[in-house]
Write a protein that holds these residues in place. Structure first.
Motif, short mmCIF file in Angstrom:
data_model
loop_
_atom_site.label_atom_id
_atom_site.label_comp_id
_atom_site.label_asym_id
_atom_site.label_seq_id
_atom_site.Cartn_x
_atom_site.Cartn_y
_atom_site.Cartn_z
N PHE A 169 -34.87 127.63 -64.43
CA PHE A 169 -36.03 128.11 -64.50
C PHE A 169 -35.94 129.25 -65.07
O PHE A 169 -35.80 130.31 -64.45
N GLU A 170 -36.46 129.22 -66.52
CA GLU A 170 -36.35 130.48 -67.18
C GLU A 170 -37.85 130.90 -67.50
O GLU A 170 -38.20 131.92 -67.49
N GLY A 171 -38.66 130.12 -67.74
CA GLY A 171 -40.05 130.46 -67.93
C GLY A 171 -41.00 129.97 -66.76
O GLY A 171 -40.70 129.12 -65.87
N LEU A 172 -42.16 130.88 -66.60
CA LEU A 172 -43.12 130.48 -65.52
C LEU A 172 -44.50 131.01 -65.95
O LEU A 172 -44.59 131.90 -66.58
N THR A 173 -45.51 130.19 -65.78
CA THR A 173 -46.91 130.63 -66.20
C THR A 173 -47.89 129.94 -64.97
O THR A 173 -47.48 128.85 -64.62
N LEU A 174 -48.90 130.42 -64.98
CA LEU A 174 -50.14 129.94 -64.13
C LEU A 174 -51.23 129.68 -65.31
O LEU A 174 -51.67 130.35 -66.04
N LEU A 175 -51.62 128.20 -65.01
CA LEU A 175 -52.63 127.92 -65.98
C LEU A 175 -53.85 128.42 -65.67
O LEU A 175 -54.31 128.75 -64.57
N THR A 231 -52.32 129.20 -72.49
CA THR A 231 -53.20 129.81 -73.42
C THR A 231 -54.58 129.51 -72.50
O THR A 231 -54.67 128.80 -71.84
N PRO A 232 -55.69 130.34 -73.06
CA PRO A 232 -56.66 130.11 -72.23
C PRO A 232 -57.35 128.77 -72.30
O PRO A 232 -58.43 128.34 -71.29
N ASP A 233 -57.04 127.71 -73.04
CA ASP A 233 -57.49 126.45 -73.04
C ASP A 233 -56.75 125.45 -72.48
O ASP A 233 -56.87 124.34 -72.35
N GLY A 234 -55.54 126.03 -71.63
CA GLY A 234 -54.85 125.10 -71.01
C GLY A 234 -53.34 124.46 -71.74
O GLY A 234 -52.70 123.65 -71.05
N ARG A 235 -53.40 124.92 -72.92
CA ARG A 235 -52.37 124.40 -73.57
C ARG A 235 -51.07 125.58 -73.45
O ARG A 235 -51.43 126.19 -72.58
N LEU A 236 -49.88 125.29 -73.83
CA LEU A 236 -48.67 126.11 -73.91
C LEU A 236 -48.10 126.65 -74.94
O LEU A 236 -48.03 125.97 -76.01
N LEU A 237 -48.06 127.86 -74.90
CA LEU A 237 -46.98 128.56 -76.09
C LEU A 237 -45.65 128.41 -75.56
O LEU A 237 -45.27 128.81 -74.45
N VAL A 238 -44.59 127.97 -76.48
CA VAL A 238 -43.19 127.53 -75.73
C VAL A 238 -42.34 128.38 -76.71
O VAL A 238 -42.55 128.10 -78.01
N LEU A 239 -41.53 129.04 -76.20
CA LEU A 239 -40.50 129.84 -76.95
C LEU A 239 -39.23 129.01 -76.92
O LEU A 239 -38.71 128.27 -75.92
N GLU A 240 -38.66 128.59 -78.04
CA GLU A 240 -37.31 127.73 -78.09
C GLU A 240 -36.33 128.76 -78.73
O GLU A 240 -36.84 129.67 -79.98
N ARG A 241 -34.95 129.04 -78.24
CA ARG A 241 -34.42 130.01 -78.62
C ARG A 241 -32.78 129.37 -78.83
O ARG A 241 -32.36 128.63 -77.75
N LEU A 253 -41.56 129.47 -82.13
CA LEU A 253 -42.76 129.73 -81.19
C LEU A 253 -43.45 128.18 -81.60
O LEU A 253 -43.96 127.99 -82.63
N TYR A 254 -43.71 127.49 -80.51
CA TYR A 254 -44.55 126.19 -80.59
C TYR A 254 -45.75 126.42 -79.58
O TYR A 254 -46.04 127.08 -78.88
N LEU A 255 -46.75 125.61 -80.13
CA LEU A 255 -47.88 125.42 -79.41
C LEU A 255 -47.48 123.96 -78.74
O LEU A 255 -47.48 122.86 -79.65
#
Length: 347
Positions: A169-175, A231-241, A253-255
């Motif tokens: 678990f690297e990323g965490l977000t609340l929709l 994001t505010p509309d329920g999609r996700l910004l995803v970092l790949e590294r 950076l992906y949507l």
């Protein structure tokens, strides 16, 4: 469980951030390029770089090393919360980025965490992941441990489960709406196709989070997922590294849109031939294309602006775009830099 699109305002944390968006400029690296032309800011048609700051690099606060940052969040008062993977939770001034407080974190036995993901819940509770087990724990603002969330057995580090060490678990977000929590694994489970990582959700029921749906996300070859933000509309910004010795970092950076993805919680092995529909994604920017704006690197990099980018938070709206703040994890290493990148992202 369905992930709904919510055409609404930001959730409580993001709403608090609108004051941050109006708070004025952050202190920047003295070498920063302040030009506002498209040539000085554009990373891609969707992403531009406002500025960067190295102001916290190799500094200390109240006897604690300031760095090793793995996640960012906006607190309810508009300040920034930043978690270090060395088990410290910082409060940062939103204008200057300077620390204004720090509390230590510990597990149930008083041991330090490998803390990676961070969410400030609507009541001020801090939800923090550790990639050691992995786990998601709940803490009060002063660092008091309040409890922990359930984790599927398959996502546990081997031999307890099928996850690889330092790949959970690297990323965490609340929709939006605050009812669905999502954590991103960094790398694939043993038995899953290389590059296919799992995103686990929890659903809030009666004030508690219970296990929800799980989704497959296909990262680019050789890359992992260090962070994800709703994001505010329920999609996700995803970092790949990723990192290649002698070459440097890759940061993209992906949507991503999980709404039509298959629930994989009952799928033992993700092979690419299992009929599973993964989360759809669209490239917003490869950060190697961003203007360097005078940044310097302490080790080889394809763009001197790049470093070990690991944390990301949406700090507010801006003229049809989102203001996004990234931070690098310097690993307390002399050849790496604690660097903040201020982006504008159109989704």
């Amino acid at each position: 469980m369905r992930l709904r699109t919510v055409l609404a305002t930001f959730t409580a944390g993001l709403a608090a951030a609108t004051s941050l968006a109006a708070a004025g400029p952050v202190n920047a690296n003295p070498q920063q390029n302040h030009g506002n032309s498209a040539a000085n800011t554009a990373c891609s048609p969707s992403v531009s770089l406002d500025r960067f700051s190295d102001s916290l690099d190799k500094t200390t606060y109240d006897g604690t090393f300031v760095g090793n940052f793995s996640a960012l969040a906006v607190d309810r008062d508009g300040s920034l919360a930043a978690v270090s993977d060395r088990s410290s939770l910082f409060r940062l001034d939103p204008r200057t980025l300077r620390p204004t407080g720090v509390v230590p974190l510990a597990d149930e036995n008083g041991a330090a965490l490998d803390s990676e993901g961070l969410v400030v819940d609507r009541d001020g509770t801090r939800l923090i992941t550790s990639e050691t087990e992995p786990s998601v724990r709940r803490y009060g603002p002063t660092g008091a441990l309040l409890g922990r969330l359930p984790v599927p057995d398959a996502l546990r580090v081997a031999p307890a489960g099928r996850a690889v060490p330092n790949g959970t678990f690297e990323g965490l977000t609340l929709l939006p709406g605050g009812r669905t929590l999502l954590a991103s694994m960094e790398y694939a489970l043993s038995g899953d196709e290389a590059g296919t990582v799992r995103f686990q959700t929890w659903t809030r029921r009666g004030g508690e989070f219970t296990l929800g749906a799980q989704y497959a996300y296909r990262a680019d070859a050789g890359l992992g997922v260090p962070e994800v933000q709703a994001t505010p509309d329920g999609r996700l910004l995803v970092l790949e590294r990723g990192f290649t010795a002698g070459v440097g970092n890759t940061v993209r950076l992906y949507l991503a849109d999980p709404r039509r993805a298959t629930d994989t919680s009952g799928v033992e092995n993700l092979t690419g031939q299992d009929g599973v529909r993964p989360i759809g994604k669209t490239l917003l920017a490869d950060l190697v294309t961003c203007p360097s704006q005078g940044a310097t690197a302490k080790q080889p990099q394809p763009n001197p602006l790049l470093d070990n980018i690991e944390g990301m938070v949406i700090t507010g709206p801006s003229k049809g775009a989102l203001k996004v703040l990234l931070v690098s994890d310097d690993n307390q290493n002399a050849v790496q830099t604690t660097r903040f990148l201020h982006l504008r992202v159109r989704v």
